[in-house]
Design an enzyme around this catalytic site. Sequence first.
Site, PDB file in Angstrom:
ATOM      1  N   ASP A 108      17.151   6.911  98.250  1.00 26.66           N
ATOM      2  CA  ASP A 108      17.557   7.657  97.061  1.00 26.66           C
ATOM      3  C   ASP A 108      18.705   6.894  96.392  1.00 26.66           C
ATOM      4  O   ASP A 108      18.470   5.910  95.682  1.00 26.66           O
ATOM      5  CB  ASP A 108      17.956   9.064  97.550  1.00 26.66           C
ATOM      6  N   PHE A 157      13.495  16.831  93.537  1.00 25.62           N
ATOM      7  CA  PHE A 157      13.897  17.122  94.912  1.00 25.62           C
ATOM      8  C   PHE A 157      12.635  17.406  95.706  1.00 25.62           C
ATOM      9  O   PHE A 157      11.913  18.367  95.420  1.00 25.62           O
ATOM     10  CB  PHE A 157      14.843  18.321  94.963  1.00 25.62           C
TER      11      PHE A 157
HETATM   12  C1  PRP Z   1      18.224  11.782 103.635  1.00 18.82           C
HETATM   13  C2  PRP Z   1      17.244  10.701 104.010  1.00 18.82           C
HETATM   14  C3  PRP Z   1      18.098   9.472 104.014  1.00 18.82           C
HETATM   15  C4  PRP Z   1      19.120   9.743 102.942  1.00 18.82           C
HETATM   16  C5  PRP Z   1      18.715   9.024 101.694  1.00 18.82           C
HETATM   17  O1  PRP Z   1      18.863  12.202 104.791  1.00 18.82           O
HETATM   18  O2  PRP Z   1      16.661  10.948 105.261  1.00 18.82           O
HETATM   19  O3  PRP Z   1      18.750   9.300 105.259  1.00 18.82           O
HETATM   20  O4  PRP Z   1      19.129  11.146 102.735  1.00 18.82           O
HETATM   21  O5  PRP Z   1      19.623   9.233 100.672  1.00 18.82           O
HETATM   22  P1  PRP Z   1      20.533   8.109 100.042  1.00 18.82           P
HETATM   23  O6  PRP Z   1      19.659   6.943  99.699  1.00 18.82           O
HETATM   24  O7  PRP Z   1      21.066   8.790  98.798  1.00 18.82           O
HETATM   25  O8  PRP Z   1      21.632   7.774 100.996  1.00 18.82           O
HETATM   26  P2  PRP Z   1      19.662  13.561 104.948  1.00 18.82           P
HETATM   27  O9  PRP Z   1      21.127  13.267 104.875  1.00 18.82           O
HETATM   28  O10 PRP Z   1      19.115  14.576 103.994  1.00 18.82           O
HETATM   29  O11 PRP Z   1      19.408  13.984 106.453  1.00 18.82           O
HETATM   30  P3  PRP Z   1      18.040  14.289 107.225  1.00 18.82           P
HETATM   31  O12 PRP Z   1      17.343  12.973 107.410  1.00 18.82           O
HETATM   32  O13 PRP Z   1      18.496  14.876 108.516  1.00 18.82           O
HETATM   33  O14 PRP Z   1      17.243  15.252 106.376  1.00 18.82           O
END
Ligand code: PRP
Length: 187
Positions: A108, A157
Amino acid sequence: MSANRWQNHNLDRILIDSATIQKRVREMGQEIARDYQGRSPLLVAILKGASIFHADLVRAIDLQVAFDFMAVESYGASTQSSGAVRILKDLDESLEGRDVILVEDILDTGLTLNYLMHNLRSRGPTSLKIAVLLNKPSRRIVDVAADYVGFDIPDDFVIGYGLDFKQQYRNLPDVWILNPSADSARP
Ligand code: PRP
């Protein structure tokens, strides 16, 4: 479990259905198997979101692979990235001399993978690559590129296939778009 049973006020519509995901994950596995022929890569899932993708991807790679898990915290409970990354669970395996593939559900802003790439590179792997199921190029804050990408998606989302809203919906087989009014709704 059918996706229809999950249809409620928090789900808008399916963005990528299960059959399409499965086909693409098989292709990614074949591509990785070709690229790593004769080697035994270590596939590192970043918990929790990548757990489902990792489980399918490793089974699509016709090589001897090893896997490990790491948990990081980045988003908190909101739909916005905070930019802060903290290791909650570190790897069991040493990366010294290993061919490592980081497996993520979504790329993201890039903050999480940027942090992880710097962190893991310092542990001496022979190679370090990234496989993501979903890529949101329009959201990028830091310059991170994945080596294997399942789907480029718009800035919605998304939940399902590992991705959560308030820790729910990870076990949906399809990737759904969250209803925009869900922020104030119960999970
Ligand atoms: C989500 C996804 C990535 C991160 C990506 O994790 O799994 O690790 O966000 O976002 P970024 O590119 O903006 O850093 P999340 O923190 O939601 O945790 P999860 O994997 O436990 O759902």
